[in-house]
Design a protein around this motif. Sequence first.
Motif, PDB file in Angstrom:
ATOM      1  N   ASP A  63      47.784 -10.093 -86.498  1.00 15.40           N
ATOM      2  CA  ASP A  63      48.587 -10.569 -85.222  1.00 15.40           C
ATOM      3  C   ASP A  63      48.388 -10.251 -83.959  1.00 15.40           C
ATOM      4  OD1 ASP A  63      50.064 -11.974 -87.422  1.00 15.40           O
ATOM      5  OD2 ASP A  63      51.523 -10.231 -87.625  1.00 15.40           O
ATOM      6  N   ILE A  64      47.071  -9.874 -83.680  1.00 15.51           N
ATOM      7  CA  ILE A  64      46.613  -9.665 -82.186  1.00 15.51           C
ATOM      8  C   ILE A  64      45.248 -10.460 -82.000  1.00 15.51           C
ATOM      9  CG2 ILE A  64      47.841  -7.582 -81.727  1.00 15.51           C
ATOM     10  CD1 ILE A  64      45.222  -6.258 -82.214  1.00 15.51           C
ATOM     11  N   ALA A  65      44.992 -10.772 -80.664  1.00 16.47           N
ATOM     12  CA  ALA A  65      43.842 -11.564 -80.501  1.00 16.47           C
ATOM     13  C   ALA A  65      43.222 -11.236 -79.308  1.00 16.47           C
ATOM     14  CB  ALA A  65      44.122 -13.065 -80.320  1.00 16.47           C
ATOM     15  N   ALA A  66      41.974 -11.295 -79.208  1.00 15.77           N
ATOM     16  CA  ALA A  66      40.822 -11.053 -77.918  1.00 15.77           C
ATOM     17  C   ALA A  66      40.419 -12.417 -77.647  1.00 15.77           C
ATOM     18  CB  ALA A  66      40.017  -9.914 -78.138  1.00 15.77           C
ATOM     19  N   VAL A  67      40.522 -12.603 -76.358  1.00 18.49           N
ATOM     20  CA  VAL A  67      39.946 -14.009 -75.772  1.00 18.49           C
ATOM     21  C   VAL A  67      39.355 -13.816 -74.509  1.00 18.49           C
ATOM     22  CG1 VAL A  67      40.738 -16.565 -75.474  1.00 18.49           C
ATOM     23  CG2 VAL A  67      42.003 -15.084 -77.095  1.00 18.49           C
ATOM     24  N   LYS A  68      38.295 -14.741 -74.142  1.00 23.45           N
ATOM     25  CA  LYS A  68      37.905 -14.893 -72.753  1.00 23.45           C
ATOM     26  C   LYS A  68      37.973 -16.408 -72.376  1.00 23.45           C
ATOM     27  CE  LYS A  68      33.576 -14.441 -69.956  1.00 23.45           C
ATOM     28  NZ  LYS A  68      32.362 -14.001 -69.965  1.00 23.45           N
ATOM     29  N   VAL A  69      38.522 -16.451 -71.041  1.00 25.53           N
ATOM     30  CA  VAL A  69      38.697 -17.488 -70.517  1.00 25.53           C
ATOM     31  C   VAL A  69      37.893 -17.591 -69.226  1.00 25.53           C
ATOM     32  CG1 VAL A  69      40.247 -19.398 -69.133  1.00 25.53           C
ATOM     33  CG2 VAL A  69      41.056 -17.863 -71.470  1.00 25.53           C
ATOM     34  N   SER A  70      36.858 -18.599 -69.195  1.00 26.76           N
ATOM     35  CA  SER A  70      35.978 -18.749 -67.826  1.00 26.76           C
ATOM     36  C   SER A  70      36.335 -20.146 -67.378  1.00 26.76           C
ATOM     37  CB  SER A  70      34.506 -18.749 -68.370  1.00 26.76           C
ATOM     38  OG  SER A  70      34.055 -17.654 -69.033  1.00 26.76           O
ATOM     39  N   SER A  71      36.244 -19.758 -65.825  1.00 33.42           N
ATOM     40  CA  SER A  71      36.757 -21.114 -65.292  1.00 33.42           C
ATOM     41  C   SER A  71      35.636 -21.168 -63.946  1.00 33.42           C
ATOM     42  CB  SER A  71      38.172 -21.343 -64.920  1.00 33.42           C
ATOM     43  OG  SER A  71      38.702 -20.422 -64.000  1.00 33.42           O
ATOM     44  N   ALA A  72      35.902 -22.379 -63.246  1.00 35.31           N
ATOM     45  CA  ALA A  72      35.243 -22.306 -61.896  1.00 35.31           C
ATOM     46  C   ALA A  72      35.475 -21.299 -60.839  1.00 35.31           C
ATOM     47  CB  ALA A  72      35.321 -23.758 -61.390  1.00 35.31           C
ATOM     48  N   MET A  73      36.923 -20.671 -61.105  1.00 39.84           N
ATOM     49  CA  MET A  73      37.409 -19.772 -60.005  1.00 39.84           C
ATOM     50  C   MET A  73      37.519 -18.338 -60.388  1.00 39.84           C
ATOM     51  SD  MET A  73      37.567 -21.426 -57.602  1.00 39.84           S
ATOM     52  CE  MET A  73      38.716 -20.534 -56.309  1.00 39.84           C
ATOM     53  N   TYR A  74      37.827 -18.307 -61.934  1.00 41.25           N
ATOM     54  CA  TYR A  74      38.008 -16.622 -62.411  1.00 41.25           C
ATOM     55  C   TYR A  74      37.229 -16.437 -63.709  1.00 41.25           C
ATOM     56  CZ  TYR A  74      41.881 -18.463 -59.676  1.00 41.25           C
ATOM     57  OH  TYR A  74      42.888 -18.851 -58.686  1.00 41.25           O
ATOM     58  N   ILE A  75      37.168 -15.024 -63.979  1.00 36.71           N
ATOM     59  CA  ILE A  75      36.674 -14.786 -65.338  1.00 36.71           C
ATOM     60  C   ILE A  75      37.875 -13.758 -65.698  1.00 36.71           C
ATOM     61  CG2 ILE A  75      34.925 -13.333 -66.500  1.00 36.71           C
ATOM     62  CD1 ILE A  75      33.892 -15.906 -65.301  1.00 36.71           C
ATOM     63  N   ASP A  76      38.747 -14.238 -66.950  1.00 41.61           N
ATOM     64  CA  ASP A  76      39.843 -13.526 -67.393  1.00 41.61           C
ATOM     65  C   ASP A  76      39.556 -13.063 -68.762  1.00 41.61           C
ATOM     66  OD1 ASP A  76      42.350 -14.317 -65.530  1.00 41.61           O
ATOM     67  OD2 ASP A  76      41.000 -15.867 -65.533  1.00 41.61           O
ATOM     68  N   HIS A  77      39.830 -11.947 -68.911  1.00 46.98           N
ATOM     69  CA  HIS A  77      39.985 -11.409 -70.592  1.00 46.98           C
ATOM     70  C   HIS A  77      41.523 -11.229 -70.969  1.00 46.98           C
ATOM     71  CE1 HIS A  77      35.486 -10.620 -71.035  1.00 46.98           C
ATOM     72  NE2 HIS A  77      35.387 -10.137 -69.896  1.00 46.98           N
ATOM     73  N   LEU A  78      41.572 -11.850 -72.084  1.00 46.24           N
ATOM     74  CA  LEU A  78      43.041 -11.918 -72.338  1.00 46.24           C
ATOM     75  C   LEU A  78      43.173 -11.120 -73.775  1.00 46.24           C
ATOM     76  CD1 LEU A  78      43.818 -15.791 -72.108  1.00 46.24           C
ATOM     77  CD2 LEU A  78      43.746 -13.856 -70.437  1.00 46.24           C
ATOM     78  N   GLN A  79      44.375 -10.591 -73.938  1.00 43.82           N
ATOM     79  CA  GLN A  79      44.962  -9.875 -75.063  1.00 43.82           C
ATOM     80  C   GLN A  79      46.151 -10.341 -75.594  1.00 43.82           C
ATOM     81  OE1 GLN A  79      44.797  -5.601 -74.276  1.00 43.82           O
ATOM     82  NE2 GLN A  79      42.606  -5.396 -74.586  1.00 43.82           N
ATOM     83  N   ILE A  80      46.123 -11.084 -76.640  1.00 44.21           N
ATOM     84  CA  ILE A  80      47.146 -12.121 -76.953  1.00 44.21           C
ATOM     85  C   ILE A  80      47.984 -11.494 -78.259  1.00 44.21           C
ATOM     86  CG2 ILE A  80      47.984 -14.514 -77.389  1.00 44.21           C
ATOM     87  CD1 ILE A  80      45.802 -15.374 -75.914  1.00 44.21           C
ATOM     88  N   ALA A  81      49.192 -11.385 -78.374  1.00 46.87           N
ATOM     89  CA  ALA A  81      49.798 -10.921 -79.688  1.00 46.87           C
ATOM     90  C   ALA A  81      50.973 -12.203 -80.031  1.00 46.87           C
ATOM     91  CB  ALA A  81      50.433  -9.658 -79.449  1.00 46.87           C
ATOM     92  N   ARG A  82      51.040 -12.069 -81.463  1.00 46.79           N
ATOM     93  CA  ARG A  82      52.292 -12.813 -81.936  1.00 46.79           C
ATOM     94  C   ARG A  82      53.411 -11.894 -82.080  1.00 46.79           C
ATOM     95  NH1 ARG A  82      51.333 -16.472 -86.811  1.00 46.79           N
ATOM     96  NH2 ARG A  82      49.968 -14.484 -87.720  1.00 46.79           N
ATOM     97  N   VAL A  83      54.449 -12.578 -81.082  1.00 49.38           N
ATOM     98  CA  VAL A  83      55.567 -11.621 -80.952  1.00 49.38           C
ATOM     99  C   VAL A  83      56.638 -12.467 -81.390  1.00 49.38           C
ATOM    100  CG1 VAL A  83      57.158 -10.346 -79.395  1.00 49.38           C
ATOM    101  CG2 VAL A  83      54.596 -10.423 -79.220  1.00 49.38           C
ATOM    102  N   ASN A  84      57.658 -12.186 -82.353  1.00 48.54           N
ATOM    103  CA  ASN A  84      58.620 -12.940 -82.800  1.00 48.54           C
ATOM    104  C   ASN A  84      58.105 -14.544 -83.021  1.00 48.54           C
ATOM    105  OD1 ASN A  84      60.674 -10.912 -82.877  1.00 48.54           O
ATOM    106  ND2 ASN A  84      60.676 -11.125 -80.645  1.00 48.54           N
ATOM    107  N   GLY A  85      57.002 -14.711 -83.595  1.00 47.70           N
ATOM    108  CA  GLY A  85      56.503 -15.939 -84.120  1.00 47.70           C
ATOM    109  C   GLY A  85      55.755 -16.740 -83.120  1.00 47.70           C
ATOM    110  N   GLU A  86      55.727 -16.293 -81.963  1.00 53.39           N
ATOM    111  CA  GLU A  86      54.963 -16.995 -80.876  1.00 53.39           C
ATOM    112  C   GLU A  86      53.678 -16.272 -80.205  1.00 53.39           C
ATOM    113  OE1 GLU A  86      58.149 -19.921 -78.945  1.00 53.39           O
ATOM    114  OE2 GLU A  86      58.491 -17.885 -78.323  1.00 53.39           O
ATOM    115  N   TRP A  87      52.712 -16.765 -80.081  1.00 52.25           N
ATOM    116  CA  TRP A  87      51.597 -16.008 -79.464  1.00 52.25           C
ATOM    117  C   TRP A  87      51.545 -16.095 -78.072  1.00 52.25           C
ATOM    118  CZ3 TRP A  87      47.824 -13.506 -82.238  1.00 52.25           C
ATOM    119  CH2 TRP A  87      47.954 -13.561 -83.515  1.00 52.25           C
ATOM    120  N   LYS A  88      51.695 -14.854 -77.470  1.00 60.65           N
ATOM    121  CA  LYS A  88      52.065 -14.736 -75.928  1.00 60.65           C
ATOM    122  C   LYS A  88      50.958 -13.694 -75.432  1.00 60.65           C
ATOM    123  CE  LYS A  88      55.842 -16.832 -75.760  1.00 60.65           C
ATOM    124  NZ  LYS A  88      56.227 -17.923 -74.737  1.00 60.65           N
ATOM    125  N   ILE A  89      50.471 -13.974 -74.207  1.00 59.64           N
ATOM    126  CA  ILE A  89      49.499 -13.091 -73.451  1.00 59.64           C
ATOM    127  C   ILE A  89      50.255 -12.075 -73.125  1.00 59.64           C
ATOM    128  CG2 ILE A  89      48.002 -12.895 -71.671  1.00 59.64           C
ATOM    129  CD1 ILE A  89      48.012 -16.095 -71.563  1.00 59.64           C
TER     130      ILE A  89
END
Length: 293
Positions: free
Chosen positions: A251-277
């Motif tokens: 129920d946890i996730a590791a994600v990378k988001v690359s874009s023209a402006m930023y490099i973001d590493h995200l940690q996301i969890a399922r909390v009360n049924g919803e995935w939230k950063i």
Amino acid sequence: MVRNIQDAVRILARTALIAALAAVPAAAQSSNGSEADRDRVVGAALDYMEGALNADADRVGRGVHTELTKVIVGSLPRSDRQTLSYSGYSGLVETVRGLGDRLADVDKGVEVTVFDIGDDLAAARAVGAVWYDFLQLAKINGEWKIVNVLWARNRPDAEPQPGPSATDSSSVERAALDYIEGSFSGDAERMQRALHPELTKVLLTRHPQTGEPFLYRMGASNLIEGTRAGLGTLDEESRNVDVEIYDISHDIAAVKVSSAMYIDHLQIARVNGEWKIINVLWVPNPDAPRPNR
């Protein structure tokens, strides 16, 4: 590449995250990092988890940043509603110091997977007999330190964890896209939908006077209200968004988001049924277009 304080101020002000901070990002590295960097990232991860398994508080302290944010999702009795529980540097180190022989019979093996190294940031996973942890690390003054952790209890003797469902993968990706596309489109509701209210977002930057690297923290309200103000908007054709999901498990996730402006590493969890950063570690994209003067 940001080359001076004025450029950095313009980039960061557009995001509404650090409207008045004159900061410059750390020097960029290759997307895969050097072999030495990889070894040091693995070393920090092993210090963190092997140190805990062996009740070696000094070793744990060596692997983590003094401003560590460590998060687990737990359930409350009676209501069974989920909340976030936190520990920082001192809480972690002193907890490990007090473990004594309680883990004496636990397998001390640790598996470390490095997902990504680049731009003085790294994302990794450390798995042992007791814990399943996603790690975000920053290179500060030549040393790799763990900055953010999202973790879950690992129970190898329990039923095997099923792989992520298509629904989970889709929901994790949607949270990541709501985060970055919400910012670029000035859609505060979409940004808010992606974030846990207790989000910790950390920027690796440098002090404009001393040049020393440091961590700058912000919360959900910074992001939501900055997005509402439209300070991070970017034309759709210029965004170049790419989402890479490294792992979804427990129920946890590791994600990378690359874009023209930023490099973001995200940690996301399922909390009360919803995935939230929950946690973000980021830098401006070193290849971002220079802002207009």
